[in-house]
Design a protein around this motif. Structure first.
Motif, PDB file in Angstrom:
ATOM      1  N   GLU A  15      15.568 -10.223  -7.780  1.00  0.00           N
ATOM      2  CA  GLU A  15      16.194 -11.517  -8.060  1.00  0.00           C
ATOM      3  C   GLU A  15      15.271 -12.435  -8.853  1.00  0.00           C
ATOM      4  N   MET A  16      13.980 -12.229  -8.774  1.00  0.00           N
ATOM      5  CA  MET A  16      13.037 -13.038  -9.532  1.00  0.00           C
ATOM      6  C   MET A  16      13.073 -12.705 -11.016  1.00  0.00           C
ATOM      7  N   VAL A  17      13.694 -11.580 -11.405  1.00  0.00           N
ATOM      8  CA  VAL A  17      13.695 -11.137 -12.801  1.00  0.00           C
ATOM      9  C   VAL A  17      14.639 -11.930 -13.691  1.00  0.00           C
ATOM     10  N   PRO A  18      15.782 -12.363 -13.494  1.00  0.00           N
ATOM     11  CA  PRO A  18      16.759 -12.446 -12.417  1.00  0.00           C
ATOM     12  C   PRO A  18      17.903 -11.433 -12.572  1.00  0.00           C
ATOM     13  N   LEU A  19      17.987 -10.517 -11.631  1.00  0.00           N
ATOM     14  CA  LEU A  19      19.062  -9.535 -11.551  1.00  0.00           C
ATOM     15  C   LEU A  19      19.544  -9.485 -10.114  1.00  0.00           C
ATOM     16  N   ALA A  20      20.819  -9.169  -9.944  1.00  0.00           N
ATOM     17  CA  ALA A  20      21.350  -8.952  -8.598  1.00  0.00           C
ATOM     18  C   ALA A  20      21.346  -7.450  -8.343  1.00  0.00           C
ATOM     19  N   ALA A  21      20.964  -7.062  -7.145  1.00  0.00           N
ATOM     20  CA  ALA A  21      20.888  -5.640  -6.807  1.00  0.00           C
ATOM     21  C   ALA A  21      21.371  -5.411  -5.383  1.00  0.00           C
ATOM     22  N   ASP A  22      21.941  -4.234  -5.179  1.00  0.00           N
ATOM     23  CA  ASP A  22      22.314  -3.776  -3.850  1.00  0.00           C
ATOM     24  C   ASP A  22      21.241  -2.777  -3.433  1.00  0.00           C
ATOM     25  N   VAL A  23      20.559  -3.036  -2.340  1.00  0.00           N
ATOM     26  CA  VAL A  23      19.461  -2.188  -1.885  1.00  0.00           C
ATOM     27  C   VAL A  23      19.808  -1.681  -0.494  1.00  0.00           C
ATOM     28  N   THR A  24      19.893  -0.355  -0.327  1.00  0.00           N
ATOM     29  CA  THR A  24      20.291   0.236   0.949  1.00  0.00           C
ATOM     30  C   THR A  24      19.412   1.440   1.286  1.00  0.00           C
TER      31      THR A  24
ATOM     32  N   THR B 286      21.635   2.396 -13.999  1.00  0.00           N
ATOM     33  CA  THR B 286      21.822   1.219 -13.160  1.00  0.00           C
ATOM     34  C   THR B 286      21.538   1.521 -11.703  1.00  0.00           C
ATOM     35  N   GLU B 287      21.290   2.779 -11.381  1.00  0.00           N
ATOM     36  CA  GLU B 287      20.986   3.185 -10.010  1.00  0.00           C
ATOM     37  C   GLU B 287      19.747   4.069 -10.001  1.00  0.00           C
ATOM     38  N   PHE B 288      18.934   3.892  -8.986  1.00  0.00           N
ATOM     39  CA  PHE B 288      17.795   4.786  -8.792  1.00  0.00           C
ATOM     40  C   PHE B 288      17.430   4.803  -7.320  1.00  0.00           C
TER      41      PHE B 288
ATOM     42  N   GLY C 197       0.802  -1.215   0.000  1.00  0.00           N
ATOM     43  CA  GLY C 197       0.000   0.000   0.000  1.00  0.00           C
ATOM     44  C   GLY C 197       0.837   1.266   0.000  1.00  0.00           C
ATOM     45  N   ILE C 198       2.047   1.188  -0.534  1.00  0.00           N
ATOM     46  CA  ILE C 198       2.950   2.333  -0.562  1.00  0.00           C
ATOM     47  C   ILE C 198       3.290   2.637  -2.013  1.00  0.00           C
ATOM     48  N   THR C 199       3.170   3.896  -2.414  1.00  0.00           N
ATOM     49  CA  THR C 199       3.535   4.303  -3.764  1.00  0.00           C
ATOM     50  C   THR C 199       4.721   5.244  -3.680  1.00  0.00           C
ATOM     51  N   PRO C 200       5.921   4.778  -4.072  1.00  0.00           N
ATOM     52  CA  PRO C 200       7.098   5.638  -3.977  1.00  0.00           C
ATOM     53  C   PRO C 200       7.256   6.524  -5.209  1.00  0.00           C
ATOM     54  N   SER C 201       8.036   7.591  -5.032  1.00  0.00           N
ATOM     55  CA  SER C 201       8.499   8.395  -6.164  1.00  0.00           C
ATOM     56  C   SER C 201       9.835   7.809  -6.580  1.00  0.00           C
ATOM     57  N   VAL C 202      10.097   7.763  -7.876  1.00  0.00           N
ATOM     58  CA  VAL C 202      11.345   7.184  -8.380  1.00  0.00           C
ATOM     59  C   VAL C 202      12.198   8.295  -8.968  1.00  0.00           C
ATOM     60  N   THR C 203      13.471   8.360  -8.550  1.00  0.00           N
ATOM     61  CA  THR C 203      14.407   9.313  -9.109  1.00  0.00           C
ATOM     62  C   THR C 203      15.613   8.557  -9.641  1.00  0.00           C
ATOM     63  N   CYS C 204      16.097   8.969 -10.805  1.00  0.00           N
ATOM     64  CA  CYS C 204      17.257   8.321 -11.424  1.00  0.00           C
ATOM     65  C   CYS C 204      18.197   9.407 -11.917  1.00  0.00           C
TER      66      CYS C 204
ATOM     67  N   GLY D 289      17.950   3.345  -1.835  1.00  0.00           N
ATOM     68  CA  GLY D 289      18.769   3.330  -3.048  1.00  0.00           C
ATOM     69  C   GLY D 289      18.881   1.922  -3.597  1.00  0.00           C
ATOM     70  N   VAL D 290      18.705   1.780  -4.911  1.00  0.00           N
ATOM     71  CA  VAL D 290      18.805   0.484  -5.583  1.00  0.00           C
ATOM     72  C   VAL D 290      19.861   0.591  -6.672  1.00  0.00           C
ATOM     73  N   THR D 291      20.829  -0.321  -6.645  1.00  0.00           N
ATOM     74  CA  THR D 291      21.877  -0.381  -7.661  1.00  0.00           C
ATOM     75  C   THR D 291      21.868  -1.772  -8.269  1.00  0.00           C
ATOM     76  N   PHE D 292      21.689  -1.843  -9.584  1.00  0.00           N
ATOM     77  CA  PHE D 292      21.742  -3.136 -10.268  1.00  0.00           C
ATOM     78  C   PHE D 292      23.198  -3.547 -10.418  1.00  0.00           C
ATOM     79  N   LEU D 293      23.523  -4.773 -10.025  1.00  0.00           N
ATOM     80  CA  LEU D 293      24.900  -5.253 -10.040  1.00  0.00           C
ATOM     81  C   LEU D 293      25.199  -6.112 -11.261  1.00  0.00           C
ATOM     82  N   GLU D 294      24.389  -7.132 -11.509  1.00  0.00           N
ATOM     83  CA  GLU D 294      24.633  -8.032 -12.634  1.00  0.00           C
ATOM     84  C   GLU D 294      23.385  -8.830 -12.946  1.00  0.00           C
TER      85      GLU D 294
END
Length: 97
Positions: free
Chosen positions: A57-66, A17-19, A4-11, A81-86
């Protein structure tokens, strides 16, 4: 969406590769009055990081989420912050028939 949360996305990254996800409203924060005295490294909203990392990971991509900002620690918004790794090996994630 499921929480039930709608975030704003900034890139701000040219390679896209980061947003950041900015949560103006956070139900976990609204139910807390203040952080208990003690360790300042506790972050009650790390639940969101695990949810996002698992979904990616279900997509499958690895990400660093902090967490970049946290309203429980005095910031104006909650920012993740989300950073796609590989790209992960799809063979590991396919179901065997």
């Amino acid at each position: 969406m499921y929480l039930g949360i709608t975030p704003s996305v900034t890139c701000n990254n040219l390679s896209r590769t980061e947003f950041s996800l900015i949560l103006d409203k956070n139900l976990l924060v609204e139910s807390m009055e203040e952080l208990p005295a003690g360790p300042s490294f506790l972050c009650y909203c790390h639940l969101f990081c695990g949810i996002i990392r698992g979904a990616v990971e279900m997509v499958p991509l690895a990400a660093d989420v902090t967490f970049l900002q946290d309203r429980l620690k005095g910031d104006h918004v909650t920012e993740i912050g989300v950073t796609f790794l590989e790209k992960l090996d799809e063979k590991k994630y396919r179901r065997k028939k």
